[in-house]
Enzyme design. Structure first.
Site, short mmCIF file in Angstrom:
data_model
loop_
_atom_site.label_atom_id
_atom_site.label_comp_id
_atom_site.label_asym_id
_atom_site.label_seq_id
_atom_site.Cartn_x
_atom_site.Cartn_y
_atom_site.Cartn_z
N SER A 240 -5.66 -11.57 4.15
CA SER A 240 -4.82 -12.75 4.44
C SER A 240 -5.66 -13.94 4.88
O SER A 240 -5.46 -15.07 4.40
CB SER A 240 -3.78 -12.41 5.51
N HIS A 270 -2.37 -3.95 3.53
CA HIS A 270 -2.71 -4.91 4.60
C HIS A 270 -1.50 -5.01 5.56
O HIS A 270 -1.03 -4.00 6.09
CB HIS A 270 -3.10 -6.24 3.94
N HIS A 317 -9.41 1.69 8.05
CA HIS A 317 -9.72 0.26 8.08
C HIS A 317 -10.96 -0.01 7.25
O HIS A 317 -11.86 0.85 7.18
CB HIS A 317 -9.93 -0.23 9.51
N ARG A 326 -6.51 -3.19 19.09
CA ARG A 326 -5.16 -3.77 19.01
C ARG A 326 -4.12 -2.65 19.07
O ARG A 326 -3.03 -2.82 19.60
CB ARG A 326 -5.00 -4.59 17.73
N ASP A 372 -1.34 -1.61 12.77
CA ASP A 372 -0.01 -1.45 12.18
C ASP A 372 0.67 -0.13 12.51
O ASP A 372 1.87 0.03 12.30
CB ASP A 372 -0.10 -1.61 10.65
N1 CMX Z 1 -4.74 7.58 4.10
C1 CMX Z 1 -5.21 8.20 3.00
N2 CMX Z 1 -6.33 7.82 2.35
C2 CMX Z 1 -7.04 6.82 2.90
C3 CMX Z 1 -6.64 6.17 4.08
C4 CMX Z 1 -5.42 6.58 4.67
N3 CMX Z 1 -4.93 5.98 5.75
N4 CMX Z 1 -7.54 5.21 4.36
C5 CMX Z 1 -8.48 5.25 3.39
N5 CMX Z 1 -8.16 6.22 2.51
C6 CMX Z 1 -8.83 6.53 1.26
C7 CMX Z 1 -8.84 5.31 0.37
O1 CMX Z 1 -7.60 5.16 -0.32
C8 CMX Z 1 -10.01 5.58 -0.54
O2 CMX Z 1 -9.59 6.51 -1.51
P1 CMX Z 1 -10.13 6.44 -3.03
O3 CMX Z 1 -11.60 6.65 -2.92
O4 CMX Z 1 -9.39 7.51 -3.75
O5 CMX Z 1 -9.80 5.06 -3.51
C9 CMX Z 1 -10.98 6.29 0.41
O6 CMX Z 1 -10.20 6.79 1.50
C10 CMX Z 1 -12.06 5.37 0.97
O7 CMX Z 1 -11.44 4.26 1.57
P2 CMX Z 1 -12.12 3.49 2.80
O8 CMX Z 1 -13.43 2.97 2.31
O9 CMX Z 1 -12.14 4.35 4.01
O10 CMX Z 1 -11.08 2.35 3.10
P3 CMX Z 1 -10.90 0.96 2.33
O11 CMX Z 1 -11.82 -0.03 2.96
O12 CMX Z 1 -10.98 1.10 0.86
O13 CMX Z 1 -9.40 0.61 2.67
C11 CMX Z 1 -7.48 0.44 4.04
C12 CMX Z 1 -9.00 0.24 3.97
C13 CMX Z 1 -6.98 -0.14 5.35
C14 CMX Z 1 -6.84 -0.31 2.87
C15 CMX Z 1 -7.18 1.97 3.97
O14 CMX Z 1 -7.71 2.60 5.10
C16 CMX Z 1 -5.68 2.26 3.86
O15 CMX Z 1 -5.16 2.25 2.74
N6 CMX Z 1 -5.00 2.51 5.03
C17 CMX Z 1 -3.56 2.71 5.03
C18 CMX Z 1 -2.84 1.38 4.91
C19 CMX Z 1 -3.00 0.58 6.17
O16 CMX Z 1 -2.78 1.06 7.29
N7 CMX Z 1 -3.34 -0.72 6.03
C20 CMX Z 1 -3.41 -1.65 7.17
C21 CMX Z 1 -4.84 -1.98 7.61
C22 CMX Z 1 -4.84 -3.00 8.74
C23 CMX Z 1 -4.34 -4.32 8.22
O17 CMX Z 1 -5.02 -4.94 7.39
O18 CMX Z 1 -3.24 -4.74 8.60
#
Ligand code: CMX
Length: 438
Positions: A240, A270, A317, A326, A372
């Site tokens: 964002s 996000h 994250h 947070r 979140d």
């Molecule tokens: N549940 C299941 N799998 C997860 C996960 C979770 N909470 N967090 C990461 N992973 C997975 C990723 O999908 C990725 O899988 P692939 O290799 O199959 O694509 C793998 O683990 C590696 O990801 P990462 O390097 O640890 O995390 P990213 O930097 O790619 O993504 C985020 C970060 C936040 C998008 C991810 O942790 C996620 O999807 N979390 C759940 C959604 C969420 O809570 N988002 C809010 C974040 C805070 C915000 O911005 O508001």
């Protein structure tokens, strides 16, 4: 001139020569190298942005202007009867880098009071939305519609010098920030309360007035202060903040830029994760016939989610490698104010059970909860049960940090953002060249 603008002007004069020296004398200094993995992997970890508003340490969490969140909550002035500080104080801190005095906070409150009234057409635009529209789409559009109010656009067309761009941008930013709570409260009233909303109360601070317009008693004013302050900034590479900065870099006005920021926040990876957490918890609650699941039932639900290919919302994250501070601040608030809330009991169980599961699952680099995972349950507890609305609340907070960044981008003359792309073939050629040189 307002105390805020006076202080900001002073700070900008101090900062400009620092950036000029870096750019002219040290412009060729190498700060990072970029790998193919990073280019394919969403540019994770490439140190290529500049902001002084906040800094995110993977293990410590966010600092606003050098202060940890605990320090921010402790040092910012508070209303007499409140546990949480004025959001207006945070606006001052993020823009100037200084903890404001009571007078300086009052000055920001006066600025907001003068700018709160929404143009009639904003209500009409919100009213015109088709049924079942998501509140984030409405929020983004309501903000976008106000682009016609932009003071920056008028000044730019008249031909002001580049060094002055920040001033009308500052005016636009304050005009918009002052209006966001009313826009959000009206969207809520329109979607969920048959359009019934208390008129804004000019005596109250930004968050107090928001609680008043939402029609929710104390301590929802403190809940709003906590929420807006916690969500304000997370340095400038998150989706964002980056979207807002990117759009503003083409000299699009604040309304266009913050609307883009809202759109970026509305994705489930996000900001939308806060609604996804509640949706997911309710699916479990329904399955449990509203009872509290055992640890084994909870673990099974988490595994079922992972095995169906979905992420666990509210966990993980891109930068953080520890529990999000947070999250912890909201957890502390919840333990104090809503320890017996049944949904909080779910969240509390997840806090203990999810990290080892994500570790065993072996994918997520960070198995810990993020902001979140905890924000929605607090809203739910105080009666905001329409979880599609939660990301709008995130958006009000985030706009404070992103507008501060945009004002400073313009004050320091940062140019249009334009990274370079490569083709797949070019990356393959680079890869072969590198491996044959080994
Ligand atoms: N549940 C299941 N799998 C997860 C996960 C979770 N909470 N967090 C990461 N992973 C997975 C990723 O999908 C990725 O899988 P692939 O290799 O199959 O694509 C793998 O683990 C590696 O990801 P990462 O390097 O640890 O995390 P990213 O930097 O790619 O993504 C985020 C970060 C936040 C998008 C991810 O942790 C996620 O999807 N979390 C759940 C959604 C969420 O809570 N988002 C809010 C974040 C805070 C915000 O911005 O508001």
């Amino acid at each position: 001139m307002s105390l805020l603008k006076e202080k900001l002007t002073e700070k900008i004069e101090i900062w400009r020569p620092r950036i000029k020296t870096l750019a002219t004398q040290y412009g060729e200094t190498v700060i990072d190298q970029v790998t193919i993995g990073q280019v394919i992997g969403g540019m994770r970890g490439i140190r290529s942005l500049i902001t002084d508003i906040s800094y995110l340490d993977p293990n410590e969490g966010i600092r606003y202007r050098g202060y940890t969140l605990e320090e921010v909550f402790q040092k910012l002035p508070k209303p007499a009867d409140a546990e949480m500080p004025y959001v207006e104080g945070l606006v001052f801190l993020l823009l100037t880098g200084d903890i404001p005095t009571e007078d300086e906070v009052n000055d920001v409150m006066d600025e907001f009071r003068k700018r709160r009234i929404l143009p009639r057409y904003v209500y009409e635009v919100i009213d015109a939305f088709p049924e079942n529209s998501h509140p984030m789409a409405i929020f983004s559009t309501a903000i976008l519609t106000m682009s016609r109010e932009s003071f920056f656009n008028v000044k730019y067309q008249a031909g002001i010098p580049k060094t002055d761009y920040w001033e009308p941008t500052f005016e636009d930013a304050l005009n918009l920030l002052a209006k966001l709570p009313s826009i959000a409260a009206y969207i809520y009233a329109k979607l969920y309360r048959n359009g019934k909303m208390a008129p804004c109360n000019p005596e109250l601070d930004m968050a107090g007035n928001f609680a008043h317009m939402m029609g929710i008693n104390k301590p929802y004013d403190d809940v709003s202060r906590l929420h807006f302050i916690l969500h304000a900034d997370h340095e400038s590479g998150n989706v964002s903040a980056h979207a807002g900065h990117l759009v503003a870099s083409s000299l699009s006005d604040i309304y266009l830029s913050i609307s883009a920021m809202i759109n970026a926040l509305a994705g489930p990876l996000h900001g939308l994760a806060n609604q996804e957490v509640l949706k997911w918890l309710h699916a479990l609650r329904e399955k449990m016939g509203c009872g509290i699941p055992t640890d084994d039932e909870m673990r099974q639900f988490v595994w079922d989610t992972l095995n169906s290919g979905l992420v666990i919302p509210g966990f993980g994250h891109a930068v953080l490698r520890k529990t999000d501070p947070r999250y912890m601040l909201q957890r502390e608030f919840s333990l104090k104010h809503l320890p017996d809330n049944p949904i909080f009991k779910y969240v509390d169980k997840l806090y203990h059970l999810v990290p080892p599961i994500l570790e065993e699952h072996g994918k997520a680099k960070n198995p810990w909860p993020n902001v979140d995972a905890q924000s929605g349950v607090i809203q739910w507890h105080y009666g905001v049960k329409e979880y599609e609305f939660y990301t709008v609340l995130f958006g009000i907070g985030r706009a404070i940090g992103v507008t501060a960044n945009i004002i400073w981008d313009r004050a320091l003359g940062y140019p249009l953002e334009r990274p370079k792309s490569l083709t797949t073939q070019m990356l393959e050629d680079l890869a072969h060249k590198y491996s044959s040189a080994l």
